[in-house]
Design a protein around this motif. Structure first.
Motif, PDB file in Angstrom:
ATOM      1  N   ILE A   7       0.743  -1.700  -0.272  1.00  0.00           N
ATOM      2  CA  ILE A   7      -0.389   0.047  -0.131  1.00  0.00           C
ATOM      3  C   ILE A   7       0.356   1.486   0.070  1.00  0.00           C
ATOM      4  CG2 ILE A   7      -1.565   1.358   1.495  1.00  0.00           C
ATOM      5  CD1 ILE A   7      -2.685  -1.183   2.282  1.00  0.00           C
ATOM      6  N   GLN A   8       1.488   0.873   0.563  1.00  0.00           N
ATOM      7  CA  GLN A   8       2.583   2.197   0.829  1.00  0.00           C
ATOM      8  C   GLN A   8       3.179   2.891   0.114  1.00  0.00           C
ATOM      9  OE1 GLN A   8       5.811   2.206   3.836  1.00  0.00           O
ATOM     10  NE2 GLN A   8       5.915   3.729   4.571  1.00  0.00           N
ATOM     11  N   ASP A   9       4.014   1.847  -1.547  1.00  0.00           N
ATOM     12  CA  ASP A   9       4.899   1.325  -3.026  1.00  0.00           C
ATOM     13  C   ASP A   9       3.138   2.059  -3.327  1.00  0.00           C
ATOM     14  OD1 ASP A   9       7.015   1.052  -1.130  1.00  0.00           O
ATOM     15  OD2 ASP A   9       6.410  -1.241  -1.909  1.00  0.00           O
ATOM     16  N   TYR A  10       2.378   1.535  -3.391  1.00  0.00           N
ATOM     17  CA  TYR A  10       1.247   2.329  -4.227  1.00  0.00           C
ATOM     18  C   TYR A  10       1.100   3.936  -3.952  1.00  0.00           C
ATOM     19  CZ  TYR A  10      -2.622   1.923  -7.110  1.00  0.00           C
ATOM     20  OH  TYR A  10      -3.878   2.294  -8.253  1.00  0.00           O
ATOM     21  N   GLN A  11       1.103   4.171  -2.929  1.00  0.00           N
ATOM     22  CA  GLN A  11       0.701   5.285  -2.850  1.00  0.00           C
ATOM     23  C   GLN A  11       1.908   6.527  -3.048  1.00  0.00           C
ATOM     24  OE1 GLN A  11       0.122   5.712   1.613  1.00  0.00           O
ATOM     25  NE2 GLN A  11      -1.856   5.635   1.927  1.00  0.00           N
ATOM     26  N   HIS A  12       3.384   6.273  -3.409  1.00  0.00           N
ATOM     27  CA  HIS A  12       4.129   6.669  -3.117  1.00  0.00           C
ATOM     28  C   HIS A  12       4.001   6.522  -5.100  1.00  0.00           C
ATOM     29  CE1 HIS A  12       7.327   6.086   0.378  1.00  0.00           C
ATOM     30  NE2 HIS A  12       5.460   7.319   0.117  1.00  0.00           N
ATOM     31  N   GLU A  22      -4.323  14.600  -2.786  1.00  0.00           N
ATOM     32  CA  GLU A  22      -4.091  13.082  -1.803  1.00  0.00           C
ATOM     33  C   GLU A  22      -5.735  12.885  -1.344  1.00  0.00           C
ATOM     34  OE1 GLU A  22      -2.125  12.914   0.184  1.00  0.00           O
ATOM     35  OE2 GLU A  22      -0.319  13.856  -0.768  1.00  0.00           O
ATOM     36  N   ASN A  23      -6.591  13.373  -1.815  1.00  0.00           N
ATOM     37  CA  ASN A  23      -8.057  12.657  -1.997  1.00  0.00           C
ATOM     38  C   ASN A  23      -7.948  11.457  -2.756  1.00  0.00           C
ATOM     39  OD1 ASN A  23      -8.907  14.620   0.141  1.00  0.00           O
ATOM     40  ND2 ASN A  23      -9.274  16.311  -1.975  1.00  0.00           N
ATOM     41  N   SER A  24      -7.904  11.424  -3.870  1.00  0.00           N
ATOM     42  CA  SER A  24      -7.789  10.334  -4.558  1.00  0.00           C
ATOM     43  C   SER A  24      -6.718   9.516  -3.824  1.00  0.00           C
ATOM     44  CB  SER A  24      -7.154  10.756  -5.791  1.00  0.00           C
ATOM     45  OG  SER A  24      -7.808  11.392  -6.828  1.00  0.00           O
ATOM     46  N   ILE A  25      -5.583   9.187  -3.564  1.00  0.00           N
ATOM     47  CA  ILE A  25      -5.064   8.716  -3.128  1.00  0.00           C
ATOM     48  C   ILE A  25      -5.167   7.544  -1.807  1.00  0.00           C
ATOM     49  CG2 ILE A  25      -2.616   8.577  -1.712  1.00  0.00           C
ATOM     50  CD1 ILE A  25      -1.417  10.587  -4.114  1.00  0.00           C
ATOM     51  N   TYR A  28      -8.311   5.366  -3.128  1.00  0.00           N
ATOM     52  CA  TYR A  28      -7.905   4.007  -4.017  1.00  0.00           C
ATOM     53  C   TYR A  28      -6.822   3.598  -3.045  1.00  0.00           C
ATOM     54  CZ  TYR A  28      -7.360   5.869  -8.374  1.00  0.00           C
ATOM     55  OH  TYR A  28      -8.222   6.081  -9.958  1.00  0.00           O
ATOM     56  N   THR A  29      -6.586   3.701  -1.077  1.00  0.00           N
ATOM     57  CA  THR A  29      -5.693   2.984  -0.492  1.00  0.00           C
ATOM     58  C   THR A  29      -7.589   2.648   0.810  1.00  0.00           C
ATOM     59  OG1 THR A  29      -4.477   4.590  -0.022  1.00  0.00           O
ATOM     60  CG2 THR A  29      -4.582   3.579   2.008  1.00  0.00           C
ATOM     61  N   ARG A  30      -8.509   3.079   0.951  1.00  0.00           N
ATOM     62  CA  ARG A  30      -9.677   2.606   1.523  1.00  0.00           C
ATOM     63  C   ARG A  30      -9.885   1.615   0.689  1.00  0.00           C
ATOM     64  NH1 ARG A  30     -11.201   8.361   2.132  1.00  0.00           N
ATOM     65  NH2 ARG A  30     -11.919   8.267   0.348  1.00  0.00           N
ATOM     66  N   ASP A  31      -9.542   1.788  -0.410  1.00  0.00           N
ATOM     67  CA  ASP A  31     -11.168   0.349  -0.678  1.00  0.00           C
ATOM     68  C   ASP A  31      -9.076  -0.962  -0.801  1.00  0.00           C
ATOM     69  OD1 ASP A  31     -12.065   1.797  -2.332  1.00  0.00           O
ATOM     70  OD2 ASP A  31     -10.993   2.222  -4.224  1.00  0.00           O
ATOM     71  N   ILE A  32      -7.787  -0.532  -1.130  1.00  0.00           N
ATOM     72  CA  ILE A  32      -7.026  -2.018  -0.860  1.00  0.00           C
ATOM     73  C   ILE A  32      -7.415  -2.186   0.946  1.00  0.00           C
ATOM     74  CG2 ILE A  32      -4.533  -2.453  -0.975  1.00  0.00           C
ATOM     75  CD1 ILE A  32      -4.351  -0.215  -2.648  1.00  0.00           C
ATOM     76  N   GLN A  33      -7.177  -0.966   1.613  1.00  0.00           N
ATOM     77  CA  GLN A  33      -7.509  -1.434   3.238  1.00  0.00           C
ATOM     78  C   GLN A  33      -8.591  -2.225   3.331  1.00  0.00           C
ATOM     79  OE1 GLN A  33      -6.106  -0.699   5.074  1.00  0.00           O
ATOM     80  NE2 GLN A  33      -4.536   0.896   5.167  1.00  0.00           N
ATOM     81  N   GLY A  78     -10.638  -0.176  -8.263  1.00  0.00           N
ATOM     82  CA  GLY A  78      -9.626   0.679  -7.382  1.00  0.00           C
ATOM     83  C   GLY A  78      -7.990  -0.841  -6.732  1.00  0.00           C
ATOM     84  N   LEU A  79      -9.052  -1.571  -6.911  1.00  0.00           N
ATOM     85  CA  LEU A  79      -8.520  -2.905  -7.308  1.00  0.00           C
ATOM     86  C   LEU A  79      -6.879  -2.911  -7.993  1.00  0.00           C
ATOM     87  CD1 LEU A  79     -10.246  -5.674  -4.168  1.00  0.00           C
ATOM     88  CD2 LEU A  79      -8.134  -4.045  -3.533  1.00  0.00           C
ATOM     89  N   ARG A  80      -8.653  -3.298  -8.980  1.00  0.00           N
ATOM     90  CA  ARG A  80      -7.354  -3.411 -10.247  1.00  0.00           C
ATOM     91  C   ARG A  80      -6.109  -2.902 -11.084  1.00  0.00           C
ATOM     92  NH1 ARG A  80     -12.480  -3.622 -13.306  1.00  0.00           N
ATOM     93  NH2 ARG A  80     -12.543  -6.086 -13.057  1.00  0.00           N
ATOM     94  N   GLY A  81      -6.900  -1.656 -10.326  1.00  0.00           N
ATOM     95  CA  GLY A  81      -5.678  -0.916 -10.435  1.00  0.00           C
ATOM     96  C   GLY A  81      -4.203  -0.582  -9.751  1.00  0.00           C
TER      97      GLY A  81
END
Length: 298
Positions: A7-12, A22-25, A28-33, A78-81
């Protein structure tokens, strides 16, 4: 690679390579979480590089019981991305989301406000209070320039080119565009700046932001939502509206009054004109009028 590291690498990647906000990131983070929490709750010890289609399908079935089809589709996207990123970085050979179907969604036309409803909302603002002039300028700018709420709260004094009748807007991915601004919109922004803002004690880090709260700091997204919600309740408006409703209304009213779709696309900051078309509540009467005016056989 574990989930936290992935998740951290994907955020970067989303921030540096894709240039997302930041809002878009966060979205996407919430989807993976959601997937990560599901695996933890069911004691499934599987890394992002090892998880298979069957495990993801179980998660999607679980998700379908909890959220609407539209929310389910967003999480799947989001997960597909995320898994596409893992394939790109050679953590995986395949994307396990490729064979998982997205729920079929009917096209949902956005809500809009009539000009009378917009006038009523603006007329309901209490101008006897210091924030009244600010709130009027906010609504005039949301509707007059078709801004996203994030674009509005990040609008700066240095973005105002009133002599040229334009403002500079920083949109998604930090992409900038120039949007025309009307004389009445300029009038209310100037009134707010000259009568209210000039007398505020402004935080030094927020000197350039146009719209400020009582503490002299940048307004939050939540505050804009609250302002609009309170005004809607005040005039007993039955529609559920948000700051984005003014953006929809801006685009719709321009189209209904004969504006070119490409021009609207540029003002809204859409990369694809297909996105612009979704915003349009074009009724049949308008289409009939267009046919009568422009078709040679008419």
């Amino acid at each position: 690679m574990n989930w936290n590291q992935g998740i951290q690498d994907y955020q970067h990647y989303l921030k540096i390579e894709r240039g997302l906000s930041e809002n878009s990131i966060l979205g996407y983070t919430r989807d993976i979480q959601k997937l990560k929490h599901y695996l933890e709750e069911h004691e499934m010890v599987i890394s992002p590089a090892q998880i298979d289609k069957e495990s993801l399908q179980q998660f999607v079935y679980h998700l379908a019981k909890m959220v609407t089809p539209r929310s389910q589709a967003r999480v799947i996207s989001g997960l597909r991305g995320f898994f596409n990123y893992l394939v790109f970085e050679d953590y995986r050979q395949d994307n396990p989301m490729d064979l998982i179907e997205t729920p079929k969604l009917g096209s949902k036309l956005p809500d809009t406000l009539s000009t009378d409803e917009i006038n009523a909302l603006i007329a309901a603002i209490d101008l006897s209070k210091p924030e009244g002039e600010r709130n009027r300028a906010i609504l005039e700018t949301l509707y007059g320039c078709g801004l996203r709420v994030s674009e509005l709260i990040h609008l700066k004094l240095s973005d105002l080119f009133f002599d040229e009748d334009f403002i500079r807007v920083t949109g998604k991915g930090n992409k900038q565009r120039f949007v025309p601004i009307s004389s009445i919109n300029k009038k209310y922004i100037n009134m707010y700046c000259d009568q209210i803002r000039i007398h505020q004690n402004i935080d030094k880090e927020h000197q350039d932001f146009l719209f400020l709260n009582r503490r002299g700091k940048q307004l939050s997204r939540a505050m804009i939502f609250t302002i609009i919600k309170n005004l809607a309740e005040k005039i007993d408006l039955k529609k559920r509206i948000s700051p984005h409703t003014f953006r929809h209304s801006f685009a719709t009213h321009l189209l209904e009054n004969g504006a070119d779709l490409r021009a609207i696309q540029q003002m809204l900051g859409h990369e694809s004109i297909t996105t612009t078309e979704i915003y349009m509540h074009v009724n049949r009467k308008h289409l009939a009028d267009v046919l009568k005016e422009f078709h040679p056989r008419e």
